[in-house]
Motif scaffolding. Sequence first.
Motif, PDB file in Angstrom:
ATOM      1  N   ASP A   1     -19.616  19.613   9.729  1.00 20.95           N
ATOM      2  CA  ASP A   1     -20.791  18.927   9.162  1.00 20.95           C
ATOM      3  C   ASP A   1     -20.864  17.458   9.554  1.00 20.95           C
ATOM      4  O   ASP A   1     -21.777  16.753   9.109  1.00 20.95           O
ATOM      5  CB  ASP A   1     -20.818  19.080   7.636  1.00 20.95           C
ATOM      6  N   THR A   2     -19.903  17.006  10.337  1.00 21.28           N
ATOM      7  CA  THR A   2     -19.943  15.629  10.833  1.00 21.28           C
ATOM      8  C   THR A   2     -19.914  15.586  12.362  1.00 21.28           C
ATOM      9  O   THR A   2     -19.733  14.515  12.942  1.00 21.28           O
ATOM     10  CB  THR A   2     -18.734  14.819  10.312  1.00 21.28           C
ATOM     11  N   GLY A   3     -20.089  16.755  12.994  1.00 18.26           N
ATOM     12  CA  GLY A   3     -20.030  16.779  14.450  1.00 18.26           C
ATOM     13  C   GLY A   3     -18.699  16.279  14.967  1.00 18.26           C
ATOM     14  O   GLY A   3     -18.638  15.409  15.828  1.00 18.26           O
ATOM     15  N   ASN A   4     -17.619  16.859  14.409  1.00 19.08           N
ATOM     16  CA  ASN A   4     -16.262  16.417  14.754  1.00 19.08           C
ATOM     17  C   ASN A   4     -16.077  14.935  14.449  1.00 19.08           C
ATOM     18  O   ASN A   4     -15.488  14.181  15.230  1.00 19.08           O
ATOM     19  CB  ASN A   4     -15.925  16.722  16.221  1.00 19.08           C
ATOM     20  N   PHE A   5     -16.638  14.526  13.287  1.00 20.83           N
ATOM     21  CA  PHE A   5     -16.510  13.163  12.760  1.00 20.83           C
ATOM     22  C   PHE A   5     -17.178  12.117  13.666  1.00 20.83           C
ATOM     23  O   PHE A   5     -16.717  10.985  13.766  1.00 20.83           O
ATOM     24  CB  PHE A   5     -15.032  12.817  12.512  1.00 20.83           C
ATOM     25  N   SER A   6     -18.299  12.543  14.266  1.00 22.80           N
ATOM     26  CA  SER A   6     -19.048  11.612  15.119  1.00 22.80           C
ATOM     27  C   SER A   6     -20.284  11.050  14.420  1.00 22.80           C
ATOM     28  O   SER A   6     -20.918  10.118  14.924  1.00 22.80           O
ATOM     29  CB  SER A   6     -19.463  12.305  16.423  1.00 22.80           C
ATOM     30  N   TYR A   7     -20.644  11.610  13.235  1.00 24.49           N
ATOM     31  CA  TYR A   7     -21.748  11.050  12.436  1.00 24.49           C
ATOM     32  C   TYR A   7     -21.468  11.344  10.962  1.00 24.49           C
ATOM     33  O   TYR A   7     -20.644  12.204  10.639  1.00 24.49           O
ATOM     34  CB  TYR A   7     -23.102  11.634  12.861  1.00 24.49           C
ATOM     35  N   ASN A   8     -22.163  10.621  10.084  1.00 30.75           N
ATOM     36  CA  ASN A   8     -21.919  10.739   8.636  1.00 30.75           C
ATOM     37  C   ASN A   8     -20.432  10.669   8.315  1.00 30.75           C
ATOM     38  O   ASN A   8     -19.933  11.375   7.431  1.00 30.75           O
ATOM     39  CB  ASN A   8     -22.492  12.057   8.089  1.00 30.75           C
ATOM     40  N   SER A   9     -19.717   9.825   9.021  1.00 30.47           N
ATOM     41  CA  SER A   9     -18.258   9.833   8.903  1.00 30.47           C
ATOM     42  C   SER A   9     -17.672   8.426   8.768  1.00 30.47           C
ATOM     43  O   SER A   9     -16.570   8.170   9.228  1.00 30.47           O
ATOM     44  CB  SER A   9     -17.654  10.534  10.127  1.00 30.47           C
ATOM     45  N   ASN A  10     -18.424   7.547   8.116  1.00 31.07           N
ATOM     46  CA  ASN A  10     -17.969   6.157   7.983  1.00 31.07           C
ATOM     47  C   ASN A  10     -17.338   5.862   6.626  1.00 31.07           C
ATOM     48  O   ASN A  10     -17.078   4.716   6.295  1.00 31.07           O
ATOM     49  CB  ASN A  10     -19.148   5.197   8.217  1.00 31.07           C
ATOM     50  N   ASP A  11     -17.090   6.911   5.845  1.00 31.85           N
ATOM     51  CA  ASP A  11     -16.491   6.760   4.521  1.00 31.85           C
ATOM     52  C   ASP A  11     -14.966   6.773   4.653  1.00 31.85           C
ATOM     53  O   ASP A  11     -14.396   7.760   5.131  1.00 31.85           O
ATOM     54  CB  ASP A  11     -16.953   7.908   3.627  1.00 31.85           C
ATOM     55  N   PRO A  12     -14.288   5.726   4.237  1.00 27.86           N
ATOM     56  CA  PRO A  12     -12.820   5.706   4.348  1.00 27.86           C
ATOM     57  C   PRO A  12     -12.143   6.878   3.649  1.00 27.86           C
ATOM     58  O   PRO A  12     -11.091   7.346   4.093  1.00 27.86           O
ATOM     59  CB  PRO A  12     -12.439   4.379   3.680  1.00 27.86           C
ATOM     60  N   ASP A  13     -12.756   7.386   2.567  1.00 30.74           N
ATOM     61  CA  ASP A  13     -12.167   8.516   1.854  1.00 30.74           C
ATOM     62  C   ASP A  13     -12.040   9.752   2.745  1.00 30.74           C
ATOM     63  O   ASP A  13     -11.147  10.585   2.552  1.00 30.74           O
ATOM     64  CB  ASP A  13     -13.014   8.877   0.627  1.00 30.74           C
ATOM     65  N   LEU A  14     -12.937   9.870   3.713  1.00 28.19           N
ATOM     66  CA  LEU A  14     -12.908  11.007   4.616  1.00 28.19           C
ATOM     67  C   LEU A  14     -11.555  11.105   5.320  1.00 28.19           C
ATOM     68  O   LEU A  14     -10.979  12.190   5.450  1.00 28.19           O
ATOM     69  CB  LEU A  14     -14.033  10.859   5.645  1.00 28.19           C
ATOM     70  N   TYR A  15     -11.038   9.961   5.720  1.00 33.28           N
ATOM     71  CA  TYR A  15      -9.798   9.948   6.499  1.00 33.28           C
ATOM     72  C   TYR A  15      -8.569  10.063   5.598  1.00 33.28           C
ATOM     73  O   TYR A  15      -7.521  10.538   6.041  1.00 33.28           O
ATOM     74  CB  TYR A  15      -9.784   8.703   7.378  1.00 33.28           C
ATOM     75  N   VAL A  16      -8.723   9.679   4.348  1.00 32.00           N
ATOM     76  CA  VAL A  16      -7.657   9.938   3.374  1.00 32.00           C
ATOM     77  C   VAL A  16      -7.494  11.442   3.191  1.00 32.00           C
ATOM     78  O   VAL A  16      -6.373  11.972   3.177  1.00 32.00           O
ATOM     79  CB  VAL A  16      -7.971   9.262   2.023  1.00 32.00           C
ATOM     80  N   VAL A  17      -8.624  12.145   3.089  1.00 33.81           N
ATOM     81  CA  VAL A  17      -8.583  13.599   2.911  1.00 33.81           C
ATOM     82  C   VAL A  17      -8.014  14.269   4.158  1.00 33.81           C
ATOM     83  O   VAL A  17      -7.190  15.190   4.058  1.00 33.81           O
ATOM     84  CB  VAL A  17      -9.983  14.151   2.583  1.00 33.81           C
ATOM     85  N   ILE A  18      -8.437  13.827   5.339  1.00 32.65           N
ATOM     86  CA  ILE A  18      -7.906  14.405   6.576  1.00 32.65           C
ATOM     87  C   ILE A  18      -6.387  14.275   6.607  1.00 32.65           C
ATOM     88  O   ILE A  18      -5.670  15.227   6.955  1.00 32.65           O
ATOM     89  CB  ILE A  18      -8.530  13.721   7.808  1.00 32.65           C
ATOM     90  N   ALA A  19      -5.882  13.100   6.248  1.00 28.56           N
ATOM     91  CA  ALA A  19      -4.432  12.885   6.239  1.00 28.56           C
ATOM     92  C   ALA A  19      -3.740  13.859   5.290  1.00 28.56           C
ATOM     93  O   ALA A  19      -2.684  14.429   5.618  1.00 28.56           O
ATOM     94  CB  ALA A  19      -4.118  11.448   5.846  1.00 28.56           C
ATOM     95  N   GLU A  20      -4.327  14.073   4.117  1.00 29.33           N
ATOM     96  CA  GLU A  20      -3.734  15.001   3.154  1.00 29.33           C
ATOM     97  C   GLU A  20      -3.746  16.431   3.686  1.00 29.33           C
ATOM     98  O   GLU A  20      -2.789  17.191   3.483  1.00 29.33           O
ATOM     99  CB  GLU A  20      -4.470  14.926   1.821  1.00 29.33           C
TER     100      GLU A  20
END
Length: 207
Positions: A177-196
């Motif tokens: 839903d982010t095109g492999n994190f190329s759009y709608n992906s500027n939320d820092p929480d997104l990368y916290v979740v990816i790390a988890e």
Amino acid sequence: MLRQIIQESKVKAVRELLGRSERIVITCHMSPDGDAIGSSLGLMHVLAAIGKEARVVTPDIPPQILRFLPGAKDIVPYSKYTDFARQLLCDADLIFCLDFNSLYRVDHMRDDLASSSAPKVLVDHHQDPEDFADVIISHPDQSSTAILMFRLLCRLELFNLIDRKAAMCIYTGMMTDTGNFSYNSNDPDLYVVIAELIRKGINKDEI
């Protein structure tokens, strides 16, 4: 630490519904994409881990490209197994409606979903949700329903039950839903979740 965006009253309501439910159906929109299937299967795996009988029912057949996801072979497409899917909806104690904001988006399954007496929980990130569910968790600011599902599972104190299979499904929903994190992906929480999710054992490069 993730921001707590879901109201505590809604978390409490979902917790209470789960506590008195055994047979749970998870459904999503027609022509399901990675977010719809990923969030549905991710939730299914966690519910199974707490001893619930959880089934994913989709309006139609999911795309072949998502068949690699754990649990995908157990999905029940309403368009192919109508009688069985209808019975699951009828017998359900609780129904999760994921990644859609209106009943018309479940196509021919609409009447059976609407007529089910089971309480319904909507978890979605599209704007202007219809008022058809008992609990509505709607956050259009979120990039996917999958990340919203991760947030809800954490608030339900089920984080430790997100295993590698569930993590794969949730990550796939977030990624698609982010095109492999190329759009709608500027939320820092997104990368916290990816790390988890990586800590849960997924191979993001392989997915």
